[in-house]
Design a protein around this motif. Structure first.
Motif, PDB file in Angstrom:
ATOM      1  N   LYS A  55       0.837  -1.262   0.054  1.00 50.91           N
ATOM      2  CA  LYS A  55       0.064  -0.124  -0.030  1.00 50.91           C
ATOM      3  C   LYS A  55       0.743   1.247   0.105  1.00 50.91           C
ATOM      4  CE  LYS A  55      -3.946   0.277   1.827  1.00 50.91           C
ATOM      5  NZ  LYS A  55      -5.084   0.529   2.491  1.00 50.91           N
ATOM      6  N   HIS A  56       1.885   1.164   0.794  1.00 48.55           N
ATOM      7  CA  HIS A  56       2.896   2.320   0.882  1.00 48.55           C
ATOM      8  C   HIS A  56       3.637   2.582  -0.541  1.00 48.55           C
ATOM      9  CE1 HIS A  56       5.764   5.418   2.386  1.00 48.55           C
ATOM     10  NE2 HIS A  56       6.616   4.725   1.843  1.00 48.55           N
ATOM     11  N   TYR A  57       3.762   1.590  -1.187  1.00 50.93           N
ATOM     12  CA  TYR A  57       4.491   1.609  -2.440  1.00 50.93           C
ATOM     13  C   TYR A  57       3.487   2.219  -3.497  1.00 50.93           C
ATOM     14  CZ  TYR A  57       6.569   0.287  -7.003  1.00 50.93           C
ATOM     15  OH  TYR A  57       6.878   0.299  -8.150  1.00 50.93           O
ATOM     16  N   ALA A  58       2.316   1.740  -3.482  1.00 53.45           N
ATOM     17  CA  ALA A  58       1.205   2.040  -4.481  1.00 53.45           C
ATOM     18  C   ALA A  58       0.947   3.765  -4.189  1.00 53.45           C
ATOM     19  CB  ALA A  58      -0.073   1.411  -4.253  1.00 53.45           C
ATOM     20  N   ALA A  59       1.030   4.175  -2.757  1.00 52.00           N
ATOM     21  CA  ALA A  59       0.822   5.576  -2.585  1.00 52.00           C
ATOM     22  C   ALA A  59       1.805   6.363  -3.138  1.00 52.00           C
ATOM     23  CB  ALA A  59       0.591   5.817  -1.095  1.00 52.00           C
ATOM     24  N   VAL A  60       3.184   5.885  -2.942  1.00 56.23           N
ATOM     25  CA  VAL A  60       4.410   6.650  -3.349  1.00 56.23           C
ATOM     26  C   VAL A  60       4.366   6.842  -4.990  1.00 56.23           C
ATOM     27  CG1 VAL A  60       7.085   6.500  -3.576  1.00 56.23           C
ATOM     28  CG2 VAL A  60       5.871   6.126  -1.206  1.00 56.23           C
ATOM     29  N   GLN A  61       4.040   5.603  -5.676  1.00 58.16           N
ATOM     30  CA  GLN A  61       4.060   5.511  -7.076  1.00 58.16           C
ATOM     31  C   GLN A  61       2.837   6.581  -7.580  1.00 58.16           C
ATOM     32  OE1 GLN A  61       6.739   3.999  -8.039  1.00 58.16           O
ATOM     33  NE2 GLN A  61       5.289   3.472 -10.002  1.00 58.16           N
ATOM     34  N   VAL A  62       1.594   6.528  -6.829  1.00 62.56           N
ATOM     35  CA  VAL A  62       0.678   7.809  -7.273  1.00 62.56           C
ATOM     36  C   VAL A  62       1.304   8.955  -7.088  1.00 62.56           C
ATOM     37  CG1 VAL A  62      -1.529   8.587  -6.570  1.00 62.56           C
ATOM     38  CG2 VAL A  62      -1.366   6.074  -7.107  1.00 62.56           C
ATOM     39  N   GLN A  63       1.753   9.438  -5.908  1.00 62.73           N
ATOM     40  CA  GLN A  63       2.483  10.612  -5.748  1.00 62.73           C
ATOM     41  C   GLN A  63       3.476  11.102  -6.723  1.00 62.73           C
ATOM     42  OE1 GLN A  63       1.502  12.887  -3.590  1.00 62.73           O
ATOM     43  NE2 GLN A  63       2.849  14.316  -4.229  1.00 62.73           N
ATOM     44  N   SER A  64       4.201   9.977  -7.149  1.00 66.39           N
ATOM     45  CA  SER A  64       5.276  10.391  -8.213  1.00 66.39           C
ATOM     46  C   SER A  64       4.602  10.707  -9.660  1.00 66.39           C
ATOM     47  CB  SER A  64       6.265   9.133  -8.194  1.00 66.39           C
ATOM     48  OG  SER A  64       7.014   9.237  -9.285  1.00 66.39           O
ATOM     49  N   THR A  65       3.578   9.705  -9.858  1.00 66.42           N
ATOM     50  CA  THR A  65       2.839  10.084 -11.107  1.00 66.42           C
ATOM     51  C   THR A  65       2.258  11.599 -11.168  1.00 66.42           C
ATOM     52  OG1 THR A  65       2.342   7.596 -11.265  1.00 66.42           O
ATOM     53  CG2 THR A  65       1.016   9.062 -12.684  1.00 66.42           C
ATOM     54  N   VAL A  66       1.699  11.851 -10.260  1.00 68.70           N
ATOM     55  CA  VAL A  66       1.055  13.262 -10.050  1.00 68.70           C
ATOM     56  C   VAL A  66       1.832  14.185 -10.220  1.00 68.70           C
ATOM     57  CG1 VAL A  66      -0.447  14.731  -8.683  1.00 68.70           C
ATOM     58  CG2 VAL A  66      -1.232  12.296  -9.225  1.00 68.70           C
ATOM     59  N   THR A  67       3.132  13.997  -9.300  1.00 71.48           N
ATOM     60  CA  THR A  67       4.032  15.134  -9.275  1.00 71.48           C
ATOM     61  C   THR A  67       4.546  15.294 -10.823  1.00 71.48           C
ATOM     62  OG1 THR A  67       4.474  14.647  -7.224  1.00 71.48           O
ATOM     63  CG2 THR A  67       6.291  15.734  -8.217  1.00 71.48           C
ATOM     64  N   GLU A  68       4.950  14.386 -11.509  1.00 70.38           N
ATOM     65  CA  GLU A  68       5.708  14.191 -12.923  1.00 70.38           C
ATOM     66  C   GLU A  68       4.621  14.448 -13.992  1.00 70.38           C
ATOM     67  OE1 GLU A  68       7.916  10.558 -12.764  1.00 70.38           O
ATOM     68  OE2 GLU A  68       8.987  11.324 -10.860  1.00 70.38           O
ATOM     69  N   ALA A  69       3.380  14.613 -13.767  1.00 73.66           N
ATOM     70  CA  ALA A  69       2.458  14.616 -14.975  1.00 73.66           C
ATOM     71  C   ALA A  69       2.305  16.050 -15.426  1.00 73.66           C
ATOM     72  CB  ALA A  69       1.196  13.995 -14.398  1.00 73.66           C
ATOM     73  N   THR A  70       2.108  16.056 -16.877  1.00 79.71           N
ATOM     74  CA  THR A  70       1.610  17.335 -17.214  1.00 79.71           C
ATOM     75  C   THR A  70       0.165  17.359 -17.255  1.00 79.71           C
ATOM     76  OG1 THR A  70       1.105  16.137 -19.407  1.00 79.71           O
ATOM     77  CG2 THR A  70       3.387  16.784 -19.264  1.00 79.71           C
ATOM     78  N   PRO A  71      -0.283  18.729 -17.357  1.00 82.79           N
ATOM     79  CA  PRO A  71      -1.570  19.171 -17.081  1.00 82.79           C
ATOM     80  C   PRO A  71      -2.800  18.289 -17.883  1.00 82.79           C
ATOM     81  CG  PRO A  71      -0.471  21.295 -17.280  1.00 82.79           C
ATOM     82  CD  PRO A  71       0.667  20.114 -17.636  1.00 82.79           C
ATOM     83  N   HIS A  72      -1.966  17.952 -19.061  1.00 78.01           N
ATOM     84  CA  HIS A  72      -2.902  16.896 -19.804  1.00 78.01           C
ATOM     85  C   HIS A  72      -3.128  15.609 -19.523  1.00 78.01           C
ATOM     86  CE1 HIS A  72      -4.167  14.499 -23.458  1.00 78.01           C
ATOM     87  NE2 HIS A  72      -4.646  15.510 -23.856  1.00 78.01           N
ATOM     88  N   HIS A  73      -1.825  15.175 -18.727  1.00 79.43           N
ATOM     89  CA  HIS A  73      -1.882  13.689 -18.111  1.00 79.43           C
ATOM     90  C   HIS A  73      -2.808  13.686 -16.857  1.00 79.43           C
ATOM     91  CE1 HIS A  73       0.219  10.307 -16.190  1.00 79.43           C
ATOM     92  NE2 HIS A  73      -0.497   9.882 -17.084  1.00 79.43           N
ATOM     93  N   LEU A  74      -2.611  14.849 -16.214  1.00 83.03           N
ATOM     94  CA  LEU A  74      -3.470  14.928 -14.707  1.00 83.03           C
ATOM     95  C   LEU A  74      -4.754  14.933 -15.170  1.00 83.03           C
ATOM     96  CD1 LEU A  74      -1.390  17.466 -12.775  1.00 83.03           C
ATOM     97  CD2 LEU A  74      -1.689  15.419 -12.433  1.00 83.03           C
ATOM     98  N   THR A  75      -5.451  15.744 -16.283  1.00 82.19           N
ATOM     99  CA  THR A  75      -6.709  15.602 -16.625  1.00 82.19           C
ATOM    100  C   THR A  75      -7.022  14.008 -16.989  1.00 82.19           C
ATOM    101  OG1 THR A  75      -6.735  17.826 -17.307  1.00 82.19           O
ATOM    102  CG2 THR A  75      -8.427  16.323 -18.111  1.00 82.19           C
ATOM    103  N   ALA A  76      -6.128  13.511 -17.776  1.00 77.35           N
ATOM    104  CA  ALA A  76      -6.406  12.083 -18.052  1.00 77.35           C
ATOM    105  C   ALA A  76      -6.373  11.277 -17.042  1.00 77.35           C
ATOM    106  CB  ALA A  76      -5.245  11.552 -19.127  1.00 77.35           C
TER     107      ALA A  76
END
Length: 137
Positions: free
Chosen positions: A9-30
């Motif tokens: 669960k901790h790994y998944a939370a870190v992955q989600v945080q990493s994805t959101v932090t690195e995402a472009t505005p277009h990707h965030l909307t996706a």
């Protein structure tokens, strides 16, 4: 909860945080579209099993996501399109509220279909997607 499950669960939370932090505005909307569609599917399952509290929580989360999508519309970019999208988001919200209040699958399915179509259209305009090669002619 087992130690390995907690670590996962901790790994998944870190992955989600990493994805959101690195995402472009277009990707965030996706990601918002994906999150809404995933929650609709889960809410439908809870509704079909009679798990109404869990269904309500998930539909509330989808309502918040759709509200975020509607709030991110930039009227200055294309006013006519924004008006139509705003009306569509409003309709989707009404269908979600109906599904939640009446415990009906049909409005939930319709909201999912509409959001799915919007998600596909959004992916089609991805500015990071390579342009198709022009045909030699």
């Amino acid at each position: 909860m087992s130690q390995s499950r907690a670590a996962l669960k901790h790994y998944a939370a870190v992955q989600v945080q990493s994805t959101v932090t690195e995402a472009t505005p277009h990707h965030l909307t996706a990601l918002l579209f994906d999150g809404a569609l995933e929650r609709i599917a889960r809410a439908k399952g809870h509704l079909q099993r009679g798990e109404l509290a869990a269904k309500g929580e998930l539909i509330s989360a989808v309502v918040a996501i759709v509200g975020e999508l509607a709030g991110s519309l930039r009227r200055d970019a294309a006013p006519d399109l924004v008006d139509r999208l705003s009306a569509l988001y409003d309709y989707i919200l009404r269908r979600l509220i109906e599904a939640n209040a009446a415990n009906r699958v049909e409005p939930l399915d319709e909201a999912g279909r509409l959001l799915g179509a919007l998600a596909e259209a959004w992916q089609a305009i991805d500015p990071d997607r390579p342009a198709p090669l022009a045909a030699n002619g």
